[in-house]
Design a protein around this motif. Structure first.
Motif, PDB file in Angstrom:
ATOM      1  N   ASP A 712       0.793  -1.233   0.000  1.00  0.00           N
ATOM      2  CA  ASP A 712       0.000   0.000   0.000  1.00  0.00           C
ATOM      3  C   ASP A 712       0.822   1.278   0.000  1.00  0.00           C
ATOM      4  OD1 ASP A 712      -2.222  -1.643   0.146  1.00  0.00           O
ATOM      5  OD2 ASP A 712      -2.283  -1.596   2.329  1.00  0.00           O
ATOM      6  N   CYS A 713       2.086   1.239   0.438  1.00  0.00           N
ATOM      7  CA  CYS A 713       2.849   2.473   0.614  1.00  0.00           C
ATOM      8  C   CYS A 713       3.602   2.825  -0.656  1.00  0.00           C
ATOM      9  CB  CYS A 713       3.828   2.322   1.773  1.00  0.00           C
ATOM     10  SG  CYS A 713       2.997   1.997   3.349  1.00  0.00           S
ATOM     11  N   PRO A 714       3.764   4.117  -0.895  1.00  0.00           N
ATOM     12  CA  PRO A 714       4.536   4.540  -2.076  1.00  0.00           C
ATOM     13  C   PRO A 714       5.949   3.976  -2.034  1.00  0.00           C
ATOM     14  CG  PRO A 714       3.351   6.401  -1.124  1.00  0.00           C
ATOM     15  CD  PRO A 714       3.186   5.271  -0.164  1.00  0.00           C
ATOM     16  N   ALA A 715       6.505   3.794  -3.213  1.00  0.00           N
ATOM     17  CA  ALA A 715       7.802   3.153  -3.303  1.00  0.00           C
ATOM     18  C   ALA A 715       8.937   4.019  -2.776  1.00  0.00           C
ATOM     19  CB  ALA A 715       8.085   2.759  -4.759  1.00  0.00           C
ATOM     20  N   ASP A 716       8.711   5.356  -2.670  1.00  0.00           N
ATOM     21  CA  ASP A 716       9.770   6.234  -2.191  1.00  0.00           C
ATOM     22  C   ASP A 716       9.687   6.510  -0.701  1.00  0.00           C
ATOM     23  OD1 ASP A 716       7.425   7.635  -2.305  1.00  0.00           O
ATOM     24  OD2 ASP A 716       8.312   9.450  -3.183  1.00  0.00           O
ATOM     25  N   THR A 717       8.897   5.721   0.030  1.00  0.00           N
ATOM     26  CA  THR A 717       8.783   5.884   1.482  1.00  0.00           C
ATOM     27  C   THR A 717       9.528   4.750   2.196  1.00  0.00           C
ATOM     28  OG1 THR A 717       6.708   4.641   1.526  1.00  0.00           O
ATOM     29  CG2 THR A 717       6.561   7.045   1.307  1.00  0.00           C
ATOM     30  N   PHE A 718       9.879   5.028   3.467  1.00  0.00           N
ATOM     31  CA  PHE A 718      10.542   3.998   4.280  1.00  0.00           C
ATOM     32  C   PHE A 718       9.702   3.710   5.510  1.00  0.00           C
ATOM     33  CE2 PHE A 718      12.208   8.087   5.663  1.00  0.00           C
ATOM     34  CZ  PHE A 718      12.097   8.008   7.049  1.00  0.00           C
ATOM     35  N   LEU A 719      10.071   2.657   6.207  1.00  0.00           N
ATOM     36  CA  LEU A 719       9.332   2.209   7.396  1.00  0.00           C
ATOM     37  C   LEU A 719      10.309   2.033   8.558  1.00  0.00           C
ATOM     38  CD1 LEU A 719       6.691   1.032   8.710  1.00  0.00           C
ATOM     39  CD2 LEU A 719       7.491  -1.222   7.974  1.00  0.00           C
ATOM     40  N   THR A 720       9.922   2.563   9.743  1.00  0.00           N
ATOM     41  CA  THR A 720      10.724   2.333  10.954  1.00  0.00           C
ATOM     42  C   THR A 720       9.954   1.406  11.893  1.00  0.00           C
ATOM     43  OG1 THR A 720       9.846   4.216  12.202  1.00  0.00           O
ATOM     44  CG2 THR A 720      11.727   4.641  10.733  1.00  0.00           C
ATOM     45  N   ILE A 721      10.657   0.470  12.489  1.00  0.00           N
ATOM     46  CA  ILE A 721      10.065  -0.458  13.462  1.00  0.00           C
ATOM     47  C   ILE A 721      10.878  -0.386  14.754  1.00  0.00           C
ATOM     48  CG2 ILE A 721       9.117  -2.031  11.734  1.00  0.00           C
ATOM     49  CD1 ILE A 721      11.511  -3.840  12.168  1.00  0.00           C
ATOM     50  N   ASN A 722      10.217  -0.564  15.873  1.00  0.00           N
ATOM     51  CA  ASN A 722      10.873  -0.506  17.188  1.00  0.00           C
ATOM     52  C   ASN A 722      11.386  -1.895  17.580  1.00  0.00           C
ATOM     53  OD1 ASN A 722      10.242   2.351  18.386  1.00  0.00           O
ATOM     54  ND2 ASN A 722       8.333   1.673  17.401  1.00  0.00           N
ATOM     55  N   ILE A 752      14.118   0.716   8.434  1.00  0.00           N
ATOM     56  CA  ILE A 752      15.000   1.281   9.456  1.00  0.00           C
ATOM     57  C   ILE A 752      14.522   0.780  10.809  1.00  0.00           C
ATOM     58  CG2 ILE A 752      15.806   3.394  10.601  1.00  0.00           C
ATOM     59  CD1 ILE A 752      15.447   4.841   7.953  1.00  0.00           C
ATOM     60  N   ILE A 753      15.473   0.254  11.620  1.00  0.00           N
ATOM     61  CA  ILE A 753      15.094  -0.213  12.961  1.00  0.00           C
ATOM     62  C   ILE A 753      15.443   0.860  13.986  1.00  0.00           C
ATOM     63  CG2 ILE A 753      15.449  -2.630  12.317  1.00  0.00           C
ATOM     64  CD1 ILE A 753      18.054  -2.580  13.876  1.00  0.00           C
ATOM     65  N   GLU A 754      14.526   1.054  14.950  1.00  0.00           N
ATOM     66  CA  GLU A 754      14.716   2.054  15.995  1.00  0.00           C
ATOM     67  C   GLU A 754      15.150   1.367  17.293  1.00  0.00           C
ATOM     68  OE1 GLU A 754      11.571   4.775  16.653  1.00  0.00           O
ATOM     69  OE2 GLU A 754      11.097   5.036  14.522  1.00  0.00           O
ATOM     70  N   VAL A 755      16.193   1.906  17.918  1.00  0.00           N
ATOM     71  CA  VAL A 755      16.663   1.408  19.218  1.00  0.00           C
ATOM     72  C   VAL A 755      16.726   2.587  20.180  1.00  0.00           C
ATOM     73  CG1 VAL A 755      17.971  -0.498  18.223  1.00  0.00           C
ATOM     74  CG2 VAL A 755      19.092   1.689  18.565  1.00  0.00           C
ATOM     75  N   THR A 756      16.489   2.302  21.446  1.00  0.00           N
ATOM     76  CA  THR A 756      16.566   3.343  22.470  1.00  0.00           C
ATOM     77  C   THR A 756      17.934   3.308  23.142  1.00  0.00           C
ATOM     78  OG1 THR A 756      15.699   1.904  24.189  1.00  0.00           O
ATOM     79  CG2 THR A 756      14.091   3.130  22.877  1.00  0.00           C
ATOM     80  N   GLU A 757      18.229   4.399  23.854  1.00  0.00           N
ATOM     81  CA  GLU A 757      19.505   4.438  24.558  1.00  0.00           C
ATOM     82  C   GLU A 757      19.565   3.370  25.652  1.00  0.00           C
ATOM     83  OE1 GLU A 757      21.071   8.419  25.482  1.00  0.00           O
ATOM     84  OE2 GLU A 757      19.313   9.187  24.454  1.00  0.00           O
ATOM     85  N   ALA A 782      18.095   3.838  13.637  1.00  0.00           N
ATOM     86  CA  ALA A 782      17.780   5.152  14.193  1.00  0.00           C
ATOM     87  C   ALA A 782      17.853   5.077  15.706  1.00  0.00           C
ATOM     88  CB  ALA A 782      16.396   5.601  13.743  1.00  0.00           C
ATOM     89  N   LEU A 783      18.344   6.188  16.323  1.00  0.00           N
ATOM     90  CA  LEU A 783      18.400   6.286  17.782  1.00  0.00           C
ATOM     91  C   LEU A 783      17.169   7.037  18.243  1.00  0.00           C
ATOM     92  CD1 LEU A 783      19.999   5.674  20.342  1.00  0.00           C
ATOM     93  CD2 LEU A 783      21.170   7.860  20.031  1.00  0.00           C
TER      94      LEU A 783
END
Length: 903
Positions: A712-722, A752-757, A782-783
């Motif tokens: 469903d998402c446009p091809a020029d978009t990205f996705l971040t997961i926690n 892109i994967i998101e991690v916390t400090e 991503a931080l």
């Protein structure tokens, strides 16, 4: 469990019920120590029985020699004498059969005096009185012909014996010795085992030769007694001749009894507890009662037969002890011939002339008699007497007498040697046993110390030295027994852990973290008084068990004093830190107090204290029971939701602030509850993490998010997961994530994967390695929430990151009149990210004013309710509301006014 330092002895137990190692060792107690001592004695004392048996055999032989001397010296007739000797021999050697024969005047004929055969298992039979021909080649034929002790197997015995043993298929083993008076063979004594048992040994030869000498003496004595009786029945000869014969025979009988007494005395000397010097002196006296022995010597060959050692020598009233190399003496002459030698003056001169003896040998000797000492069939020495008196000389009777006594002397000498060797062996053995017993005692002491150390290690924490979980359970069991048995008695458990201890380990290192643990433990011990117990359970978790408290408030007061004791500045690695703890308290009273309930309630109180802000004390309340029940029910419902795919991702847009373009999404967890509707993570995330279900839930969300991104998402978009620390600690996380992208058809650079400090504090090196591996595969990182955690700039520098997300707390504080810290921090983060070639995302944009300020600062990407709320995939296309269009329009108008003003 290993029970010895060497690893040779272990204890293997099959437990019928669960039991702790300390309790098992305490139950076994002294019985285990006693068993170890006995086992060690059995193992190390394995050499004792053979030596002991050898000593016992020597003692038996001594008694057997005395018994043989007693039997042969008694007044028994041959009919009873020989069976008695047979019984004695059978106690020390394999002697089921015994043959005793006496030579006759006929050539090759012998008289069978005794033919004991194995019948009913007891040695002995009726004495025989048969004249037989010795079979050529038979054992008796060999012994009589060679005149020495022989042993063999398989040869035919006498006809009588052969006939009686013809039915046996085994080859008999035999041992025979001659009945010998000087050089003349009077008969033979032979023992045999028709079943072919073990071979006869040297001591068996010695015993048989001893018995033969006594049997021969007894036969001669009884023959002397029988001759006068036969001659008394005849009337031939005058009365004076008959009286002379009777007198002569009486003298012979007296002499025979005297000889028998001498042999008995020598047998007794063999076992007497005297030294060798006294033995030889007494033997000299005993032999001197039979013949002139004023000059007397006993010499034995050395072990290598190169020297002659005089163990006893008396000449001209002087006692001499000497050793000489074998040469040309009279003793050596006897050794060479191997038979008794009787020499008078003329014989000595002729031997000197023939070169048999030296020129100075026996210059003043007028008569000399020497007999060989034999042992085991070999000549080992010489016993000799000599006379310098021309009126005193030795005859053939003296020769026969000394030859008969010589065998007894040789037996006594070597029996004493064996007994002395056995006594020395026993002394050495007793010394070794004494040393071993001392070693056992030392081992027991060492084992006791090791056991105490083991018990201490099993029951104490290695880092702090405090009692551990096992020790706490044991002590708590005893305390609760008193509580249940005493009405009104209470005990309390204070459960605590160090606040933010992961920060200490992550920033200062584990070594300094251990130093903090030891200091906190020391402060906890100092804050209470015995009998209160301070224990470390694991990690940064400690407990204090109060044996008796008057009320719950008293336990709370102790907890507050503990907080004050711990919360003092501490210098670690050059840094000043102020450690603190959170405390949960549970109080037990009444007959229903149980250890598991007490620990569980204290743990619940601790968790509540941590949720409510840390560095605080919480007392467990029974009113929390419904909450506990609700948590258990929540876990069951989470499992049901996972099985029925009730978890789904909601997408919140990420927009470029310069023009409002949609550049990506963040996937957020939601639970579509069938009764309660849509649930946010804060309502169930804690239970999911505690139950271990969070990983399975995350992977379900990852799968759905990637599928919707591809569809469903446009091809020029990205996705971040926690991604949590649980995933990064899993060695197969990267491979599983790459397989998911391959399966859903999502390009790797779009994720892109998101991690916390906080995730980085557990194992920074492991996290860095995983992120670097993903980056090499095209997946960015991503931080998240930067600025509110530990804000370590080293993370930005060392980790492979492509995005930094500014925490919404700084964004919410932005306003047109704000000239404080928020705008300064955000500007610094944006500048730092630009220098590190990273993009910046501002979270929590909710007002137009916040948006304008961020755009003015040059922030690249934004996220928040103003730009779009999280929604399911059905509504993500409508996430760009008209308010955003107005915001962009106003921003453009502001730029136009600014340009005009400047113009």
């Amino acid at each position: 469990m290993r029970l010895q330092e060497s690893g040779q002895v272990v204890l293997l137990c099959r437990l019928l019920e669960e039991v702790s190692v300390p309790a098992l060792l305490e139950a076994l107690g002294g019985r285990l120590s006693l068993a170890l001592v006995r086992l060690s004695c059995a193992v190390h004392g394995s050499a004792v029985p053979p030596a002991q048996r050898q000593l016992e055999r020597a003692e038996h032989m001594r008694h057997a020699l005395l018994a043989i001397a007693d039997v042969t010296g008694s007044a028994l007739g041959v009919r009873h004498l020989l069976p008695g000797v047979h019984r004695v021999l059978a106690t020390l050697m394999a002697a089921p059969g015994l043959l005793v024969v006496q030579c006759t005047d006929a050539a090759g004929a012998v008289q069978l005096l005794y033919g004991g055969q194995p019948g009913d298992g007891r040695p002995g039979s009726e004495p025989a009185d048969h004249i037989l021909q010795a079979l050529p080649g038979s054992p008796l034929w060999q012994v009589l012909g060679q005149g020495r002790t022989l042993a063999g197997q398989g040869q035919p015995l006498l006809p009588v014996a052969t006939a009686r043993g013809a039915g046996t298929a085994a080859q008999p083993i035999w041992l025979g010795t001659p009945l010998r008076r000087g050089p003349r063979v009077e008969g033979a004594l032979l023992v045999y085992d028709p079943m072919g048992g073990a071979w006869y040994r040297a001591e068996d030869r010695q015993l048989l030769e001893f018995a033969a000498s006594h049997i021969l003496l007894a036969l001669e004595q009884r023959r002397a007694q029988a001759d006068p009786e036969r001659r008394a029945g005849t009337r031939a000869g005058p009365a004076d001749e008959r009286n002379g014969q009777l007198l002569q025979q009486v003298l012979e009988q007296q002499h025979a009894r005297k000889v028998q007494g001498v042999l008995l005395q020598l047998a007794q000397l063999a076992s007497a507890e005297i030294d060798d010097s006294a033995f030889y002196a007494r033997a000299h006296v005993v032999i001197g009662s039979l013949l002139d022995a004023r000059s007397f010597s006993i010499a034995l060959q050395s072990a290598d037969a190169s020297r002659l050692e005089f163990h006893y020598c008396v000449s001209a009233g002087k006692r001499l002890l000497k050793t000489r190399v074998n040469g040309h003496g009279l003793n050596e002459y006897v050794l060479r011939r191997g038979e008794p030698v009787l020499l008078q003056r003329l014989h000595i001169e002729s031997l000197r002339a023939a070169g048999e003896i030296g020129p100075e040998t026996a210059r003043h000797t007028t008569s000399w008699l020497g007999v060989p000492l034999c042992h085991g069939g070999d000549v080992v020495g010489v016993m000799a007497v000599g006379s310098r008196d021309t009126m005193r000389s030795y005859g053939t009777g003296d020769e026969a007498l000394l030859a008969g006594v010589a065998q007894q002397v040789a037996n006594a000498i070597f029996l004493r040697r064996e007994m002395r060797a056995l006594r020395e062996a026993r002394t050495r053995l007793e010394h070794q046993i004494g040393l071993h017993q001392r070693e056992l005692r030392q081992q027991q002491l060492r084992r006791t110390r090791v056991q105490q150390q083991l018990e201490h290690q099993l029951l104490h924490d290695q880092l702090t030295g405090l009692p551990n979980r096992w020790a706490l359970r044991v002590h708590m069991g005893r305390v609760l027994e008193h509580v249940r048995a005493t009405p009104g008695r209470r005990c309390a458990l204070l459960y605590m852990d160090i606040d933010r201890f992961k920060v200490v380990n992550g920033s200062l290192g584990h070594a300094h973290g251990d130093a903090v643990l030891k200091e906190v433990a020391s402060r906890l011990v100092a804050s209470v008084t015995p009998p209160a117990m301070v224990a470390r359970l694991s990690g940064d978790e400690f407990v204090i068990l109060l044996d008796a408290v008057d009320s719950p408030d008293a336990a709370v007061a102790v907890a507050h004093s503990t907080l004050d004791a711990v919360n003092r500045n501490l210098s670690v690695a050059g840094e000043e830190i102020s450690p603190s703890v959170s405390v949960g308290i549970a109080v037990a009273e009444g007959s229903g107090a149980e250890a598991d309930d007490l620990v569980r309630h204290a743990d619940m109180a601790l968790n509540r204290a941590k949720r409510l802000g840390r560095r605080r004390v919480e007392l467990f309340s029974p009113a929390w029971a419904p909450e506990v029940t609700g948590m258990l029910g929540m876990e069951a419902r989470l499992r049901h939701a996972l099985q029925h795919a009730q978890f789904e991702p909601h997408f919140q847009p990420l927009r470029r602030l310069a023009d409002g373009k949609l550049v990506g999404f963040e996937a957020l967890l939601r639970w579509h509850h069938p009764q309660r509707g849509l649930l946010l993570p804060q309502e169930f995330l804690k239970v999911a993490e505690d139950s271990g279900l969070i990983e399975a839930i995350d992977w379900q969300i990852f799968e759905q998010s990637c599928q919707r991104l591809a569809e469903d998402c446009p091809a020029d978009t990205f996705l971040t997961i926690n991604v949590s620390g649980r995933h990064l600690a899993n060695p197969d996380f990267a491979a599983r994530l790459l397989a998911l992208l391959e399966r859903t058809g999502v390009a790797r650079e779009r994720l892109i994967i998101e991690v916390t400090e906080g995730t980085l504090l557990g194992d920074p090196d492991q996290v860095r390695a995983v992120l670097q591996g993903l980056r090499e595969q095209g997946i960015g990182a991503a931080l998240d929430d930067f600025g509110t955690g530990y804000s370590s700039l080293s993370y930005l520098h060392s980790l492979p990151l492509c995005l930094v997300k500014i925490d919404q707390a700084f964004v919410h504080a932005l306003s047109a009149d704000d000239h404080g810290n928020s705008s300064t921090i955000i500007a610094a983060i944006i500048a730092l990210a630009a220098g590190l070639n990273m993009q910046v995302i501002a979270e929590g944009i909710e007002t137009q004013e916040q948006l304008n300020i961020l755009v003015a600062m040059g922030c690249g990407i934004g996220q928040g309710f103003l730009l779009g709320r999280p929604a399911a995939k059905k509504r993500w296309r409508d996430l760009y509301p008209r308010v955003l269009q107005r915001a962009v329009g106003k921003r453009l108008q502001m730029r136009t006014r600014t340009a005009r003003g400047r113009g």
